[in-house]
Design an enzyme around this catalytic site. Structure first.
Site, PDB file in Angstrom:
ATOM      1  N   HIS A 232       0.812  -1.221   0.000  1.00 58.72           N
ATOM      2  CA  HIS A 232       0.000   0.000   0.000  1.00 58.72           C
ATOM      3  C   HIS A 232       0.845   1.271   0.000  1.00 58.72           C
ATOM      4  O   HIS A 232       0.336   2.358  -0.276  1.00 58.72           O
ATOM      5  CB  HIS A 232      -0.991   0.005   1.179  1.00 58.72           C
ATOM      6  CG  HIS A 232      -0.377   0.277   2.516  1.00 58.72           C
ATOM      7  ND1 HIS A 232      -0.072  -0.716   3.416  1.00 58.72           N
ATOM      8  CD2 HIS A 232      -0.032   1.443   3.118  1.00 58.72           C
ATOM      9  CE1 HIS A 232       0.422  -0.173   4.515  1.00 58.72           C
ATOM     10  NE2 HIS A 232       0.463   1.138   4.358  1.00 58.72           N
ATOM     11  N   ASP A 277      -0.604  -7.584   1.240  1.00 58.63           N
ATOM     12  CA  ASP A 277       0.002  -6.253   1.380  1.00 58.63           C
ATOM     13  C   ASP A 277       1.518  -6.371   1.556  1.00 58.63           C
ATOM     14  O   ASP A 277       2.066  -6.151   2.636  1.00 58.63           O
ATOM     15  CB  ASP A 277      -0.626  -5.524   2.572  1.00 58.63           C
ATOM     16  CG  ASP A 277      -0.215  -4.057   2.645  1.00 58.63           C
ATOM     17  OD1 ASP A 277       0.326  -3.539   1.638  1.00 58.63           O
ATOM     18  OD2 ASP A 277      -0.443  -3.440   3.706  1.00 58.63           O
ATOM     19  N   SER A 373       4.139   2.105   8.448  1.00 59.38           N
ATOM     20  CA  SER A 373       3.751   1.135   7.416  1.00 59.38           C
ATOM     21  C   SER A 373       4.957   0.631   6.634  1.00 59.38           C
ATOM     22  O   SER A 373       5.838   1.401   6.253  1.00 59.38           O
ATOM     23  CB  SER A 373       2.760   1.775   6.445  1.00 59.38           C
ATOM     24  OG  SER A 373       1.506   1.946   7.049  1.00 59.38           O
TER      25      SER A 373
END
Length: 423
Positions: A232, A277, A373
């Protein structure tokens, strides 16, 4: 009736000069003895570090192909057995308590067996003669290993040792995956959400991915040319030429900066789903292995983590939900939470797929957050070697009760990583 106070005049006593001289002389002797004892104690107890590169041959009931690959389960088991044999050998020797570390760095195939390559680090009194130390180490390995019980079966006569300097020793360590040279805060339980900065060299595989120079995501170095991160991170920013990767415990100043040559996003990742992901970023040039920058280990595809297993997540992300990126790298200790617990209605209600894992605490408080992230979730094995368990992916805000962090499960993508990178 009050008692009157009688004041008597004191008679002044004079000390002969020769008495003063004797007292001064004795004081100087006592002082000299104290200084001498202190110097002797410091000198006798001051220790010098000795680094050695050692090799020894052995045979095993396992094939070399079963344990030769670094970081595999069989590699770890074989390494631990040989390291334990060596530690036991020195435990009953004149150097008892002075072997700091025995560390297998690799195995190599021989015609009649396998050669173990190992680093030995000692802390020995500086008063000891270096040549004598060398001979004692050789003697212990040759004689004591005769009584080592296998498997594997080591050949004591094959042992060779070579004294090396600290730079050479560090270089060997840094080319091994998952080693950490600075671990001063590993025992503390601090948080990324409200935690404290970590020190340089603590998490050498941590990288910052930057879009046009600004931090966007974390990433993890898995060899000197490849990073693992979250898919992402590249959802709206796909041009590799505008991405760069930096290393070090601070965003500014940077320890090392390099460009990105290629980005590989998992072909099954489809936004807004969190499944699959994971992404890979190939660096424009190999990064040198140093104390501050080197790779983490990758676990076997069939490796299973245990509920409550201690893990660490690191990143430059916010200290609270919707907060700002931090200049200093932070860490938080979290526990592995099994999927069944994480999929309970009060938690994520079935949203956790086999390609995800949860880590944190059901009471909340400790978690990754925005800006983390793509960063690493790591755990150590019995040899204190660190493995990449997960990639920071998603969660319901940051540090909320019953909402632990959700990570991409690296073991589920081990073959995908290997097929794209050869690692």
């Amino acid at each position: 009736m009050y008692r009157s106070c009688v004041v008597r005049a004191r008679k002044r006593t004079c000390v002969e000069p020769w008495v003063i001289g004797i007292i001064s002389f004795l004081s100087l002797i006592v002082l000299a003895v104290c200084i001498g004892l202190t110097v002797h104690y410091v000198r006798y107890n001051h220790r010098r570090t000795y680094n050695y590169y050692s090799t020894l041959s052995f045979t095993s009931d396992k094939l070399y192909s079963e344990f030769g690959r670094e970081a595999s389960k069989n590699f770890t088991e074989m390494s631990q057995r040989i390291e334990t044999m060596v530690k036991h050998a020195f435990h009953k020797s004149p150097l008892r308590g002075q072997l700091v570390k025995a560390h297998i760095i690799k195995f190599s195939k021989e015609d009649d067996g396998v050669l173990a390559h190992m680093l030995l680090i000692f802390r020995i009194r500086s008063t000891e003669d270096p040549e004598t130390v060398h001979k004692i180490i050789e003697y212990v390995l040759h004689e004591k290993l005769k009584y080592a019980t296998g498997p594997p079966n080591v050949d004591p006569e094959s042992v060779k040792i070579k004294k090396i300097n600290k730079t050479e020793s560090d270089n060997y360590f840094n080319h091994c995956c998952g080693t950490r040279r600075n671990k001063s805060t590993v025992q503390t339980s601090v948080r990324i959400v409200g935690g404290t900065p970590v020190e340089e060299e603590e998490w050498p595989w941590q990288s910052s991915l930057r879009w046009d120079g600004s931090h966007r995501c974390g990433a993890t170095l898995i060899n000197n040319t490849w990073l693992v991160t979250a898919a992402h991170c590249f959802r709206t920013h796909k041009d590799p030429s505008r991405w760069s990767a930096t290393f070090g415990a601070t965003l500014q100043p940077r320890k090392l900066t390099t460009g990105i040559r290629r980005i590989i996003v998992h072909e099954k990742y489809k936004y807004p789903s969190h499944d699959y992901d994971i992404a890979l970023a190939e660096l424009s040039k190999p990064v040198p292995c140093t104390n501050a920058v080197h790779k983490v280990c990758l676990p076997d595809a069939n490796h299973e983590f245990q509920p409550g297993q201690r893990m660490f997540v690191t990143g430059f992300g916010a200290l609270k939900n919707d907060g700002f990126t931090q200049n200093n790298l932070r860490q938080v200790q979290v526990d592995y939470i099994d999927t069944q617990t994480c999929n309970q209605p009060q938690s994520y209600n079935g949203a956790i797929t086999p390609r995800m894992l949860c880590a944190g605490f059901l009471k909340g408080e400790k978690d990754a957050c925005q800006g983390d992230s793509g960063g690493p979730l790591v755990t150590a094995d019995v040899r204190d070697i660190w493995y990449l368990a997960g990639v920071v992916s998603w969660g319901d805000e940051c540090g909320q009760p019953n909402k632990p962090g959700v990570y991409t499960r690296v073991t589920a993508f081990r073959h995908w990583i290997a097929s794209n990178t050869g690692i």
